[in-house]
Design an enzyme around this catalytic site. Structure first.
Site, PDB file in Angstrom:
ATOM      1  N   GLU A 149       0.557  -1.511  -0.320  1.00 51.14           N
ATOM      2  CA  GLU A 149       0.174   0.194  -0.031  1.00 51.14           C
ATOM      3  C   GLU A 149       0.463   1.201   0.165  1.00 51.14           C
ATOM      4  O   GLU A 149       1.763   1.487   1.007  1.00 51.14           O
ATOM      5  CB  GLU A 149      -1.097  -0.037   1.595  1.00 51.14           C
ATOM      6  CG  GLU A 149      -2.161   1.052   0.903  1.00 51.14           C
ATOM      7  CD  GLU A 149      -2.464   1.427   2.041  1.00 51.14           C
ATOM      8  OE1 GLU A 149      -2.701   0.492   3.731  1.00 51.14           O
ATOM      9  OE2 GLU A 149      -4.273   2.402   2.105  1.00 51.14           O
ATOM     10  N   LYS A 163      -2.651  -2.105  -3.080  1.00 56.30           N
ATOM     11  CA  LYS A 163      -3.555  -1.384  -2.312  1.00 56.30           C
ATOM     12  C   LYS A 163      -3.292  -0.232  -2.887  1.00 56.30           C
ATOM     13  O   LYS A 163      -3.062   0.822  -2.125  1.00 56.30           O
ATOM     14  CB  LYS A 163      -4.100  -1.438  -0.717  1.00 56.30           C
ATOM     15  CG  LYS A 163      -4.816  -0.992  -0.307  1.00 56.30           C
ATOM     16  CD  LYS A 163      -5.102  -1.191   0.686  1.00 56.30           C
ATOM     17  CE  LYS A 163      -6.055  -0.107   1.988  1.00 56.30           C
ATOM     18  NZ  LYS A 163      -6.526  -1.221   2.862  1.00 56.30           N
TER      19      LYS A 163
HETATM   20  P1  13P Z   1      -9.269   4.354   4.426  1.00 60.23           P
HETATM   21  O1  13P Z   1     -10.525   3.395   3.872  1.00 60.23           O
HETATM   22  O2  13P Z   1     -10.030   4.813   5.495  1.00 60.23           O
HETATM   23  O3  13P Z   1      -8.130   4.656   4.134  1.00 60.23           O
HETATM   24  O4  13P Z   1      -8.174   3.008   5.138  1.00 60.23           O
HETATM   25  C1  13P Z   1      -7.765   2.160   4.343  1.00 60.23           C
HETATM   26  C2  13P Z   1      -6.702   1.476   5.394  1.00 60.23           C
HETATM   27  O5  13P Z   1      -6.326   0.558   5.694  1.00 60.23           O
HETATM   28  C3  13P Z   1      -4.839   2.523   5.324  1.00 60.23           C
HETATM   29  O6  13P Z   1      -4.514   1.625   5.491  1.00 60.23           O
END
Ligand code: 13P
Length: 340
Positions: free
Chosen positions: A177, A219
């Site tokens: 991510e 992600k």
């Molecule tokens: P949000 O969808 O609230 O941004 O959170 C997703 C997430 O896991 C961020 O690391």
């Protein structure tokens, strides 16, 4: 490494109509959510809240996996059933956030680096024993004057890649991510450029660290206008620019791409995802891994009161259903009204 198993799980995680519930808020972050409903941040409240979500009847129809925080993967519901078993009983996979959060990056004012690599191999082995099938590591990329620097992009990509290699070696699918943050007065094209640079750095580093892409999940953020920018791009522009950057920088070998919501409204997060899937066919499964956009209405409805548990579950089930439709490219604003 059993890459076929990792590949099967990575496909399953993003395959419509299902996506991921990010319920991995750290103790301090969930405390901020509880503060909005005037609820104290004690373990019993965290248990009651997560138990409400994981006991939502039928949530597994739209949720393929749940990302947990360290406390929750070890936690038991009030009747002694483990949270992991509650999730599994819906046919969803338990996952675990393994990064230790961000710290200032030395020499780069305003930029951060994600920590948590030391001892990670042993922690991953323990999480696999506790039932995790996948893992998450989040890098934070800020946009601002002179930011991000190439240094910050590279340092964060290296950490993501080292984590991903360790996760695969432990038999766990890594969610990588690299979150480009929405805050700022920048325009949507700046977000596009920064997202492109972050993805380029990430896939270069994953290659260097010999990570097998077929056993990973990306992600990403969507390409959106900075929250303080006077011109806010509409649904179609966000969808088109996000798809453009993904097609340019995410190899087709990646089975699933699951977005974070990042502070978008519930309905925007759903509408953007649906517009992208409607513009298919796409090389990857394209779905959601939302935290706030799946939980905001549930937490508000629940408000920490036992008598509101069923209503809170209904709010969560509704958002999961709407995002399931979006994963199929079939959501319309009408669905919000008819199914609410
Ligand atoms: P949000 O969808 O609230 O941004 O959170 C997703 C997430 O896991 C961020 O690391």
């Amino acid at each position: 490494m059993d890459i076929e198993k990792l590949n099967r799980i990575a496909i399953q995680m993003g395959q419509a109509p299902r996506g991921i519930l990010a319920a991995d808020e750290s103790t301090s972050t969930i405390g901020k959510r509880f503060a909005s409903i005037n609820l104290s941040n004690v373990e019993d409240h965290r248990r009651a809240y997560r138990e409400m979500l994981f006991r939502t009847p039928g949530f597994g129809k739209y949720i393929s996996g749940v990302i947990l925080y360290d406390e929750t993967i070890r936690q038991k519901a009030a009747d002694g059933t483990s949270m992991v078993d509650l999730i599994r009983s819906e046919g969803a996979l338990p996952g675990i956030k393994v990064d230790m959060g961000t710290k200032p990056l030395p020499g780069a004012d305003g930029e951060v680096i994600t920590e948590g690599l030391d001892g990670l191999g042993a922690r991953l082995a323990e999480y696999a024993n506790l039932g995790a099938a996948f893992t998450k590591w989040r890098a934070v990329i800020n946009i601002g004057k002179g930011m991000p620097s190439q240094y910050a992009l590279k340092a964060n990509a290296e950490a993501l890649a080292r984590y991903a290699a360790l996760a695969q070696a432990a038999g766990l699918v890594p969610i990588v991510e690299p979150e480009v943050i929405m805050d700022g007065d920048h325009d949507i094209d700046t977000c596009f450029d920064v997202t492109e640079a972050a993805l380029k750095a990430l896939y270069d580093s994953l290659w260097d660290h010999r990570v097998v892409l077929e056993g990973t999940v990306l992600k990403p953020n969507m390409v959106v206008s900075g929250t303080e920018n006077p011109r806010q791009a509409g649904i179609d522009e966000v969808a088109a620019k996000t798809l453009k950057v993904l097609k340019r920088r995410v190899p087709a070998a990646v089975p699933s791409v699951v977005f974070l919501s990042g502070g978008q409204s519930d309905q925007d997060a759903t509408a953007h995802l649906s517009a992208m899937n409607a513009a298919g066919p796409l090389p990857w499964h394209l779905s959601f891994s939302y935290g706030r956009a799946l939980q905001a209405s549930a937490i508000k409805t629940w408000a920490g009161k036992p008598e509101n548990v069923a209503a809170g579950q209904k709010a969560f089930a509704h958002r999961a259903h709407m995002n399931g439709l979006a994963a199929l490219g079939k959501w319309t604003a009408n669905d919000e009204r008819s199914a609410a």
